[in-house]
Structure formats: C-alpha cells, structure tokens
Design a protein around this motif. Structure first.
Motif, short mmCIF file in Angstrom:
data_model
loop_
_atom_site.label_atom_id
_atom_site.label_comp_id
_atom_site.label_asym_id
_atom_site.label_seq_id
_atom_site.Cartn_x
_atom_site.Cartn_y
_atom_site.Cartn_z
N ILE A 64 0.88 -1.18 0.00
CA ILE A 64 0.00 0.00 0.00
C ILE A 64 0.91 1.22 0.00
N SER A 65 0.79 2.05 -1.04
CA SER A 65 1.82 3.08 -1.23
C SER A 65 1.25 4.50 -1.20
N PRO A 66 2.12 5.49 -0.95
CA PRO A 66 1.70 6.89 -0.85
C PRO A 66 1.80 7.60 -2.19
N PHE A 67 1.34 8.86 -2.21
CA PHE A 67 1.33 9.59 -3.49
C PHE A 67 2.70 10.08 -3.91
N ASN A 68 3.63 10.23 -2.95
CA ASN A 68 4.80 11.05 -3.29
C ASN A 68 5.85 10.33 -4.13
N SER A 103 19.13 -1.21 3.84
CA SER A 103 17.68 -1.16 4.04
C SER A 103 17.24 0.24 4.42
N PHE A 104 16.04 0.60 3.97
CA PHE A 104 15.49 1.94 4.17
C PHE A 104 14.46 1.91 5.29
N GLY A 105 14.62 2.79 6.27
CA GLY A 105 13.58 2.86 7.29
C GLY A 105 13.99 3.74 8.45
N PHE A 147 3.44 -1.19 4.00
CA PHE A 147 2.71 0.08 3.88
C PHE A 147 3.69 1.23 3.96
N VAL A 148 3.42 2.28 3.19
CA VAL A 148 4.16 3.54 3.35
C VAL A 148 3.15 4.68 3.27
N GLY A 149 3.19 5.60 4.22
CA GLY A 149 2.26 6.74 4.21
C GLY A 149 2.45 7.56 5.47
N GLY A 158 -7.85 2.27 -5.18
CA GLY A 158 -8.86 2.44 -4.14
C GLY A 158 -8.42 3.30 -3.00
N ASP A 159 -9.28 3.29 -1.97
CA ASP A 159 -9.06 4.13 -0.80
C ASP A 159 -9.13 3.25 0.45
N LYS A 160 -9.67 3.80 1.52
CA LYS A 160 -9.72 3.08 2.80
C LYS A 160 -10.46 1.74 2.68
N VAL A 161 -11.48 1.71 1.85
CA VAL A 161 -12.27 0.46 1.70
C VAL A 161 -11.34 -0.67 1.24
N GLY A 205 11.68 9.81 13.45
CA GLY A 205 13.11 9.49 13.39
C GLY A 205 13.48 8.90 12.05
N ASN A 206 13.05 9.57 10.96
CA ASN A 206 13.30 9.00 9.63
C ASN A 206 14.73 9.29 9.16
N GLY A 207 15.00 10.55 8.79
CA GLY A 207 16.34 10.90 8.32
C GLY A 207 16.85 12.14 9.02
N ASP A 265 4.70 19.95 13.32
CA ASP A 265 3.94 19.07 12.42
C ASP A 265 4.74 18.71 11.17
N GLU A 266 4.44 17.54 10.62
CA GLU A 266 4.99 17.22 9.30
C GLU A 266 4.18 18.04 8.29
N ILE A 267 4.84 18.91 7.54
CA ILE A 267 4.12 19.80 6.61
C ILE A 267 4.03 19.18 5.23
N ALA A 303 5.23 -0.98 8.39
CA ALA A 303 4.47 0.22 8.05
C ALA A 303 5.35 1.44 8.27
N LEU A 304 5.78 2.03 7.17
CA LEU A 304 6.66 3.19 7.23
C LEU A 304 5.82 4.46 7.28
N GLY A 305 6.11 5.34 8.22
CA GLY A 305 5.27 6.51 8.45
C GLY A 305 5.93 7.82 8.06
P1 NAD Z 1 -1.46 8.74 3.32
O1 NAD Z 1 -1.19 8.18 4.67
O2 NAD Z 1 -2.56 9.74 3.17
O3 NAD Z 1 -1.79 7.57 2.27
C1 NAD Z 1 -0.98 6.44 2.14
C2 NAD Z 1 -1.82 5.28 1.66
O4 NAD Z 1 -2.82 4.99 2.64
C3 NAD Z 1 -2.55 5.55 0.36
O5 NAD Z 1 -2.52 4.40 -0.45
C4 NAD Z 1 -3.97 5.88 0.81
O6 NAD Z 1 -4.95 5.52 -0.13
C5 NAD Z 1 -4.12 5.05 2.07
N1 NAD Z 1 -5.02 5.66 3.06
C6 NAD Z 1 -5.28 6.98 3.22
N2 NAD Z 1 -6.15 7.16 4.24
C7 NAD Z 1 -6.43 5.94 4.73
C8 NAD Z 1 -7.27 5.48 5.80
N3 NAD Z 1 -7.97 6.32 6.56
N4 NAD Z 1 -7.31 4.15 6.03
C9 NAD Z 1 -6.59 3.29 5.28
N5 NAD Z 1 -5.79 3.67 4.26
C10 NAD Z 1 -5.71 4.98 3.98
O7 NAD Z 1 -0.07 9.35 2.78
P2 NAD Z 1 0.18 10.21 1.49
O8 NAD Z 1 -0.36 11.59 1.73
O9 NAD Z 1 -0.22 9.48 0.29
O10 NAD Z 1 1.78 10.25 1.49
C11 NAD Z 1 2.53 11.17 2.24
C12 NAD Z 1 2.94 10.59 3.57
O11 NAD Z 1 3.73 9.42 3.36
C13 NAD Z 1 3.85 11.53 4.36
O12 NAD Z 1 3.46 11.46 5.71
C14 NAD Z 1 5.24 10.95 4.15
O13 NAD Z 1 6.17 11.25 5.17
C15 NAD Z 1 4.94 9.49 4.12
N6 NAD Z 1 5.99 8.76 3.44
C16 NAD Z 1 6.85 8.05 4.23
C17 NAD Z 1 7.89 7.36 3.65
C18 NAD Z 1 8.84 6.57 4.50
O14 NAD Z 1 9.66 5.87 3.94
N7 NAD Z 1 8.76 6.63 5.80
C19 NAD Z 1 8.07 7.39 2.26
C20 NAD Z 1 7.17 8.12 1.49
C21 NAD Z 1 6.13 8.80 2.10
#
Ligand code: NAD
Length: 497
Positions: free
Chosen positions: A147-151, A448-450, A224-226, A205-208, A409-411, A381-383, A247-249
């Motif tokens: 499950i991946s983030p937008f960035n 490894s990244f984390g 997971f990354v997000g 998809g989204d949360k569903v 405590g990422n980088g 806050d994380e901006i 789960a990377l945050g």
């Molecule tokens: P996000 O947490 O909004 O979304 C990440 C994923 O989770 C997406 O696939 C999204 O669809 C899903 N998601 C969103 N809301 C959800 C919910 N309520 N329940 C279940 N799933 C849900 O993150 P984003 O805005 O897409 O990405 C930016 C974030 O990701 C930043 O916080 C950034 O620091 C983090 N990030 C971390 C790393 C890392 O390696 N630690 C790398 C890249 C991005």
C-alpha cells in the motif's frame, strides 16, 4: 473528458465496477485528467483470488526462471523509463528530472532483486550431532499487499514488489488514488517481461480497499508507506489479523549545521533537500538547526539561493513543480500563515510565487522561515511541502535534544568538517538514516530503508537484506539418514552427541 483508470487483475485491465471513482488531477494545470476506480471489497477479493491462484505455480518456479523475468523487467524499465517519468509528472507534479530519478532509484531495487538466488541461499551444517545434518531454507510468505503513498508512485512500490516477487510471493498493490497511473504502466511492463498472470495485481482504491486487504485471510504480509497515523492503524489492524506488517510513516527531518561547516555546501544542501519535489519527500529536510552563531550567515546564503529557483510546470524545465492537490497546497500554505502569526520571520514567501504554469495549478513557491521556535506548528507538524524552517540553537547538545525528542526518526543530516563531531552525532542521534555532509541519505538498494520511532511500525526496514527477510520465512531441517546405531527408545530432550 477524464479517462477511466482501472484495476489490473490476473494479467489484464479490469474497469471499476463499484460505482465509486476519485478525481486525478494534473497539478500544473488543475485539470481533472482521470477518474480512478475505487475498489469495493468484492473487487479486492478478486485481486487477492488471482494472487492466491497464481501463488503455488510462482512459488515453485525455479529461481533461474524467476530471475530471468526480473532481468527482462529491468531491461524494459531501463529502456522505457522516460515514459514512466512523464506519467508521474502528469499526476504528481514533480519535475521530469526528479521523476526520472525516482524511477532510477526503484530500478536499483529491481537490480538488487536479480541477485535473489544468492540472497535466499540457506545454510548447511554437516554432523551437527553424530550423523545428523541441519539446514535452513527461506520460503515465500504467499500473497502479499503493498500500500503506497502519493509522493513516489513508482519508487515506493518498487522498494517492495521486486523483492517480494523474486522471493516467490504474489502481489496486490494498492497505489495512492492521487497518482494511480504509474502502477498500471508497471503492471503492463511485468506482463511484457513474461511474469505469469496473477503474480502482480493492482487494486485502485481508498480506505475500503486498504481495510479489506488488512483483514483478508489469504494476505500474508503487508508493506505500507504513508503518514504516521495511517501507518500505525495499518500496523495495528494488520497484525491483529495475524499478518506480518511493516508500516513506514511520516517524518520531520533535521539538518544540523555546526559552526565549522562549509556554509556554501550547507546552503546548497538545505535548498536541494528542502525544496526538491516541492518538499513532498519523506526524506526532505524541513528544519535546519543553525548551531552557535552561524544563523545569520547561513540564512542569507539559503535565501539567496532560494530566490533563484523557478517554480512551474514540471515539463518545462523548472526547478520545482506544484503541490499534488489544491487541498494539500492550501494546507501547506496555512502552516506558513500560522508560522508568521506565531512570530517566525518570513524570509522568502512562497505564497507570492509567479509560477511558470497554468493559472489553476496548485502553486506554492519555496518558503524560508527563520527564528522558528520548537512550539510553533510549522516545526511540530509534518508539513510535506516546500517550507524550510531555521531554528537557532546555542549548542550541539541542544540541537541533538531537539532531534531526539521529536516523535519522528526517519532521516537527519549533520554538516561539519569535524570528523569527531560527526562520529559522535551518528552514535547519539535516534534516527534511522543519517547523512554526514549528505542532506538526503537515502540508502542504496542493498542496504535497508527505514526510520525509527513514529517513522516506522514493525521491525523490518524496506529492501536490502531486511526486505528479503520480510518477504520470506525461515525453516530449519534436521535430518538423519539410516544408521542402525541410533535405534532405541529415549524420551529425553534431544541433545548433541
Ligand atoms: P497517506 O497516509 O494519506 O496515504 C498512504 C496510503 O494509505 C494511500 O494508499 C492511501 O490511499 C491510504 N489511506 C489513506 N487514508 C487511509 C485510511 N484512513 N485508512 C486506510 N488507508 C488509507 O499518505 P500520502 O499523503 O499518500 O503520502 C505522504 C505521507 O507518506 C507523508 O506522511 C510521508 O512522510 C509518508 N511517506 C513516508 C515514507 C517513508 O519511507 N517513511 C516514504 C514516502 C512517504
């Protein structure tokens, strides 16, 4: 007319049937270019069923054949990556060079995964006990979810899926709904590379969709990354359903500048790491800690460089692109408002930017705030935008305390010419990835990244040997071949003899 962005299930595109879609925008123009399918639980189940059906065959495919597919994927990706970069820029907004850089960093993980026969090799001990041999093997988990983030719509999935697939797992990728097209492009590339249908699937998809993946009984592992709140939720929910989860945050990365640092090098680094990809990187520097009187000089050099940056459409050779959505742009700008109101000094105001791009693009120029204090929201806050805050601190100890008491405590990075100070910092700082005169210390694929603390839940980092470990589980086999001298009953606990 926006195009429909479908799922990829069992080797082909599958239009969304849930009746739910989400808008995908071109951030440089503000135009809605796509309608991405948002999966129902039934659609997620179809993707997992495809991954489950493909698993036994893929797991039992020889390492030689698996790596042949990986090598082909690598060759195709290398030859065609400008196409993928264009897709990323069109939906994410980052400038083309940066998009290409993201793909290349993902490709490095594919190259690492091509060495899977060596990486999965077990151990063997002959005669551990008399005539008893012991060997260990590592085996795939089964179907796994990513499950991946937008960035990083290409690189972050590639932190995981090349290794997962190389190790014999099958994959369901759930990309960010903000920039979903890269995932389909990569799925098509896998097919062209000869990956059997069902080994790599994409559910949009989204949360569903996320919730169904977390509870689905056939899913064995989740990467997971997000953002941190969602990462914590995913970790807790996935592990409660007996899954292996990493789960990377989120992040708040500090750059510490000591008085003996080369200030030109430090200023270049702060600008590159603060504003690259419009600050939408989990390894972006967002707080500069100017130690012991370097503040005025350092801020002047950072400001001078910041003012030269051209913000605009990522396809036009600008330095920095737009933010990903209007909502995100407005949120980031509100932090600048709050910082100014709280008394920080606005040195460069990105809200006034004159972009080289569409009128309705999601623009915010690079912003520099000085005299930021630790209690201000712009610091706490994380901006996740192009906002660089400078905090003045008296001593190294004070700077270290700020970093170590931060929940993330990422980088982090230190700029100094004093090897002893750098060595002390790398030892004392509570952060997972550290740069010494390097502002964005993203590890190579074979490390490894984390992060630490709230930047990662679970105990495995991404890619490198920890990635191989995450996507496999160990077995140890103890064997003895017929030897009459070992007959007879003995109810005692087995001991070496
Ligand atoms: P996000 O947490 O909004 O979304 C990440 C994923 O989770 C997406 O696939 C999204 O669809 C899903 N998601 C969103 N809301 C959800 C919910 N309520 N329940 C279940 N799933 C849900 O993150 P984003 O805005 O897409 O990405 C930016 C974030 O990701 C930043 O916080 C950034 O620091 C983090 N990030 C971390 C790393 C890392 O390696 N630690 C790398 C890249 C991005």
């Amino acid at each position: 007319m926006p195009t429909h962005i479908p799922h990829w299930i069992d080797g082909g595109r599958r239009d969304g049937a849930s009746g739910r879609t989400g808008p995908v925008t071109d951030p440089a123009t503000g135009e809605v270019t796509g309608e991405v399918a948002l999966a129902s639980t039934e659609e997620v189940d179809a993707a997992v069923a495809a991954a489950s059906a493909a698993y036994p065959g893929w797991r039992d495919t020889s390492l030689a054949r698996r790596t042949a597919v990986l090598f082909r994927f690598r060759e195709l990706l290398n030859a065609r990556k400008p196409e993928l970069a264009e897709l990323i820029t069109a939906e994410h907004g980052k400038v083309l060079d940066d998009a290409l850089g993201e793909v290349s960093r993902g490709q490095e993980v594919v190259e690492f995964a091509c060495g899977v026969p060596h990486l999965m090799r077990g151990g063997f001990t002959e005669n551990a006990s008399t005539n008893v041999d012991v060997h260990s093997v590592r085996q795939a988990l089964g179907p796994v979810a990513i499950i991946s983030p937008f960035n990083f719509p290409a690189m972050v999935p590639m932190w995981f899926f090349p290794i997962a697939i190389a190790c014999g797992n099958t994959v369901v990728l759930k990309p960010s709904e903000k920039d979903p097209s890269a995932s389909l492009w990569m799925a098509e590339l896998w097919k062209e590379a000869g990956l059997p249908d069902g080994v790599f699937n994409v559910v949009q998809g989204d949360k569903v969709a996320v919730d169904r993946l977390l509870e689905h009984p056939d899913i064995q592992g989740v990467s997971f990354v997000g953002s941190t709140p969602i990462a914590k939720y995913v970790y807790e929910t996935g592990t409660a359903h007996d899954k292996r989860v990493q789960a990377l945050g989120g992040a708040k990365n500090h750059m510490l500048v000591l008085p003996d640092a080369d200030l030109d090098l430090a200023a270049d680094a702060a600008v590159n790491a603060g504003f690259g990809s419009a600050g939408e990187r989990c390894m972006a520097i967002s707080a500069v800690l100017a130690v012991g009187g370097v503040g005025d000089d350092l801020v002047a050099r950072i400001a001078e460089r910041t003012r030269t940056l051209r913000t605009g459409d990522g396809r036009k050779g600008c330095d920095m692109g737009p933010l990903v959505t209007k909502q995100h742009r407005d949120k980031v700008a509100s932090y600048v408002d709050a910082g100014e109101e709280a008394g920080a000094k606005l040195v460069v105001d990105g809200r006034q930017v004159q972009p080289d791009g569409g009128e309705d693009g999601f623009w915010l120029g690079p912003t520099l705030l000085d005299h930021v204090e630790p209690q201000m929201s712009v610091y706490t806050d994380e901006i996740f935008g192009p906002v660089l805050s400078v905090l003045r601190v008296d001593t190294y100890e004070h700077a270290l305390e700020l970093i170590n008491t931060n929940p993330y405590g990422n980088g982090t990075a230190i700029f100094t010419n004093d090897g002893g100070a750098a060595r002390r910092f790398q030892n004392e700082v509570e952060v997972g990835m550290i740069g010494i005169n390097v502002p964005i210390p993203v590890p190579m694929a074979y490390y490894s990244f984390g992060g630490w603390k709230s930047s990662l839940f679970g105990d495995s980092h991404a890619h490198g040997t920890e990635g191989v470990h995450f996507f496999t589980r160990g077995k140890v086999v103890t064997s003895r071949w017929l030897d009459p001298s070992h007959g007879g009953l003995n109810l005692g606990f087995p001991q070496n003899a």
